[in-house]
Each structure stands twice: as structure tokens, then as C-alpha cells.
Design a protein around this motif. Structure first.
Motif, short mmCIF file in Angstrom:
data_model
loop_
_atom_site.label_atom_id
_atom_site.label_comp_id
_atom_site.label_asym_id
_atom_site.label_seq_id
_atom_site.Cartn_x
_atom_site.Cartn_y
_atom_site.Cartn_z
N GLY A 103 13.06 7.56 2.92
CA GLY A 103 12.97 8.12 4.44
C GLY A 103 11.49 9.15 4.32
N LEU A 104 11.66 9.52 3.01
CA LEU A 104 10.48 10.97 2.35
C LEU A 104 9.06 10.41 2.64
N LEU A 105 9.16 9.71 1.20
CA LEU A 105 8.09 8.89 1.79
C LEU A 105 7.32 8.68 2.84
N THR A 106 8.36 7.59 3.29
CA THR A 106 7.97 6.59 4.71
C THR A 106 6.36 7.27 5.37
N PRO A 107 6.43 8.91 5.97
CA PRO A 107 5.43 9.45 6.01
C PRO A 107 4.01 9.35 5.81
N CYS A 108 3.93 9.23 4.61
CA CYS A 108 2.60 9.10 3.78
C CYS A 108 2.35 8.26 3.21
N ARG A 109 2.43 7.04 3.57
CA ARG A 109 1.55 5.76 4.06
C ARG A 109 1.53 5.19 5.05
N GLY A 110 0.66 4.35 4.53
CA GLY A 110 0.46 3.79 6.14
C GLY A 110 -1.59 4.43 6.12
N GLU A 111 -1.40 5.83 6.76
CA GLU A 111 -2.47 6.20 6.25
C GLU A 111 -3.62 6.19 4.51
N GLY A 112 -2.95 6.04 3.77
CA GLY A 112 -3.02 6.79 2.73
C GLY A 112 -4.84 7.06 2.66
N GLY A 113 -5.33 7.96 2.44
CA GLY A 113 -6.69 7.29 2.02
C GLY A 113 -7.77 7.45 3.17
N ALA A 114 -7.11 7.12 4.43
CA ALA A 114 -8.20 6.86 5.55
C ALA A 114 -8.30 8.62 6.34
N ALA A 115 -7.75 9.28 6.28
CA ALA A 115 -7.27 10.54 6.82
C ALA A 115 -8.62 11.09 6.72
N VAL A 116 -8.61 11.45 5.76
CA VAL A 116 -9.40 12.04 4.51
C VAL A 116 -10.70 11.32 3.40
N GLY A 117 -11.33 9.92 4.66
CA GLY A 117 -12.66 9.97 3.96
C GLY A 117 -12.41 8.67 2.94
N SER A 118 -10.83 8.29 2.33
CA SER A 118 -10.76 7.00 1.27
C SER A 118 -11.75 5.48 2.08
N SER A 119 -12.87 4.85 1.08
CA SER A 119 -12.98 3.88 2.09
C SER A 119 -12.11 2.49 1.20
N ASP A 120 -11.29 3.39 0.06
CA ASP A 120 -10.81 1.94 -0.73
C ASP A 120 -9.34 1.64 0.16
N ASN A 121 -8.64 0.67 -0.43
CA ASN A 121 -7.22 0.47 -0.18
C ASN A 121 -6.65 1.16 -0.88
N PRO A 122 -5.94 1.72 -0.51
CA PRO A 122 -4.40 2.36 -0.91
C PRO A 122 -3.41 1.37 -2.26
N GLY A 123 -3.48 0.05 -1.80
CA GLY A 123 -3.01 -0.54 -2.50
C GLY A 123 -1.03 -1.38 -2.11
N ASN A 124 -0.41 -1.44 -2.87
CA ASN A 124 0.78 -1.80 -2.45
C ASN A 124 1.58 -0.86 -3.28
N PRO A 125 2.39 0.13 -2.25
CA PRO A 125 2.90 1.32 -2.84
C PRO A 125 4.92 0.85 -3.76
N ASP A 126 4.93 -0.31 -3.48
CA ASP A 126 5.65 -1.19 -4.45
C ASP A 126 5.44 -1.91 -5.46
N ARG A 127 3.92 -1.49 -6.03
CA ARG A 127 4.01 -2.13 -7.49
C ARG A 127 2.00 -1.51 -7.59
N PRO A 128 2.17 -0.10 -7.27
CA PRO A 128 1.08 1.40 -7.04
C PRO A 128 0.24 0.69 -8.16
N ASN A 129 1.15 0.32 -10.10
CA ASN A 129 0.23 0.38 -11.20
C ASN A 129 -0.91 -0.89 -11.28
N GLU A 130 -1.00 -1.38 -10.22
CA GLU A 130 -2.17 -2.55 -10.13
C GLU A 130 -3.15 -2.74 -9.87
N PRO A 131 -4.26 -2.60 -10.91
CA PRO A 131 -6.00 -2.14 -10.18
C PRO A 131 -5.78 -2.61 -8.70
N VAL A 132 -6.68 -1.47 -7.51
CA VAL A 132 -7.72 -2.43 -6.83
C VAL A 132 -9.16 -1.63 -6.72
#
Length: 241
Positions: free
Chosen positions: A209-238
Motif C-alpha cells: 500500500g505504501l509503494l503502489t502510488p509511486c509505481r506505474g508512472e515511474g520515470g515517465a513524469a520526469v522524462g525517462s524514456s526507459d521501461n521501469p521494469g518489473n517491480p517484483d524483479r527489479p534486479n533484471e537489467p532492462v
């Protein structure tokens, strides 16, 4: 939010991930330096490639904090922690709400570290790829002032690997004590440390519940063109877009 919660979705982009730590690093190195969106945003367009990634990470941090602190989940967690620690602070000159806020954020990182140990290793590997001098220079351009000691502190942060200390009550207590000394506050009472296992349970149960509001738009709001990846497997390079 604290270091790892800000960065764990962006480990494929080391300078962006480092940028998410810059506001917290500055709070240790020079609390008088404040980064606000109008100060940082122009560097998304006018900086070089690395400076743009650092600026994007800083803006992600600021966006995350605005969302995080505005949620009912954060208010509920803050209230729950406050109820647990207030009896231990009855005779101590420590603001209970400040300490509750700190504990929510640090223990959220602790819950993430426990859940995603490989991602924590990836976090430190990402930070080891960046140049502390380049980051310090980029931040100095944003703030129009030198920040003595900033690059050495980034190296110290990588060397200390404090995120792993959050997993053990005695080491976490030591790190919290460092914060108290840095802010000129008295040592934390022993009774507080006895409550850490219960506090961990409270925050671990609320982490989604604490983290959900900060997911989904990750990076897009600040100009990231990268795929933020899978939050459950963030150690995999994208791969970069």
C-alpha cells in the motif's frame, strides 16, 4: 521514502538511480541546499546526457515523496508507528512525529531489502558505475554553488552499504543513533529498540500500500524514456529504449 524505495525500479539506469538518492545525500552533506523542481527541471533539457539522467532521478525522488506523503497508507502507517513508540519517548526530547516518519521510511526500505536481496546488490553495483565527481558537478550547476565533500560522501555511502544494516536491530539502532547525533537530538531510549520487531511487522504488512502510488508512472513524469521494469524483479537489467 528512503534510498532503496526510490531507486529499486531504476537499477538499469545508474545515473538515474543515483539521482534518486541526491536529495537524501544532500540532507547529510549540506542540509541548507534544497533541490526543488523549478531548480532541477531546466537541466532535463539543457544538461549533457549524464546531467539529464541525474536531474531526472532527482525529479523522480521529489515526485515519489509528494505522492507517498499524500497517501492514506502513509498516514495510517505513521499513526500506527506513533502509537507504538510514544510511550518510549515520554521523557525524551525527541519529536515523536519526526521519529515516526523516519521509522516508516527506513523500515519500508528494510522490508524491501528483506524481500529483494539481489536487487540491493544490484543497487550498489549501479552506484559503483557512476562517477561521484560527475554527480557533484551536476548538482553544483543546479544549485549554483560548490558542495564540499559531496563526492567523497557518495563513495562513503557505497562503501558503508547501510541498507544491509537495516535488517538487524542492533545495526539499525546504530544508524538511527547517527541520525539523532547529526540533528543534535538526544540518544534514542532503549525502550524504543525493544519495539523494533513489532515496528518491522507493521511496515512490512503495509509495504504494498505504501509503494503502489509511486509505481506505474515511474520515470515517465520526469522524462525517462526507459521501461521501469518489473517491480517484483527489479534486479533484471532492462535495455535502454
Amino acid at each position: 521514502m528512503n534510498y532503496f524505495a526510490h531507486a529499486y525500479l531504476y537499477l538499469h539506469d545508474p545515473y538515474f538511480a543515483a539521482g534518486t538518492a541526491v536529495p537524501d545525500w544532500l540532507s547529510v552533506v549540506n542540509r541548507g541546499v534544497r533541490l526543488r523542481p523549478p531548480v532541477v527541471a531546466p537541466h532535463l533539457e539543457n544538461g549533457d546526457g549524464v546531467a539529464r539522467r541525474v536531474a531526472a532521478g532527482i525529479l523522480q525522488h521529489l515526485t515519489d515523496d509528494r505522492r507517498f506523503h499524500g497517501t492514506a497508507a502513509f498516514s495510517e502507517a505513521l499513526t500506527a508507528v506513533l502509537g507504538e513508540i510514544r510511550p518510549a519517548l515520554a521523557d525524551f526530547r525527541i519529536p515523536p512525529v519526526f521519529l515516526s516518519h523516519l521509522l516508516v521510511e527506513v523500515l519500508l526500505d528494510a522490508a524491501l531489502v528483506a524481500r529483494l536481496p539481489n536487487a540491493v546488490e544490484a543497487y550498489y553495483r549501479a552506484l559503483e558505475e557512476v562517477s561521484p565527481e560527475v554527480i557533484a558537478a551536476a548538482v553544483s550547476r543546479m544549485t549554483h554553488q560548490p558542495i564540499p565533500g559531496f563526492a567523497p560522501f557518495i563513495r562513503l555511502f557505497c562503501r558503508e552499504r547501510i541498507l544491509f544494516d537495516y535488517l538487524q536491530d542492533d545495526k539499525l539502532s546504530m544508524r538511527l543513533g547517527q541520525v539523532m547525533r547529526r540533528l543534535g537530538l538526544p540518544p534514542l531510549p532503549e525502550g524504543l529498540f525493544e519495539r523494533l520487531p513489532r515496528l518491522r511487522e507493521l511496515i512490512a504488512a503495509r509495504q504494498e500500500g505504501l509503494l503502489t502510488p509511486c509505481r506505474g508512472e515511474g520515470g515517465a513524469a520526469v522524462g525517462s524514456s526507459d521501461n521501469p521494469g518489473n517491480p517484483d524483479r527489479p534486479n533484471e537489467p532492462v535495455p535502454p529504449a
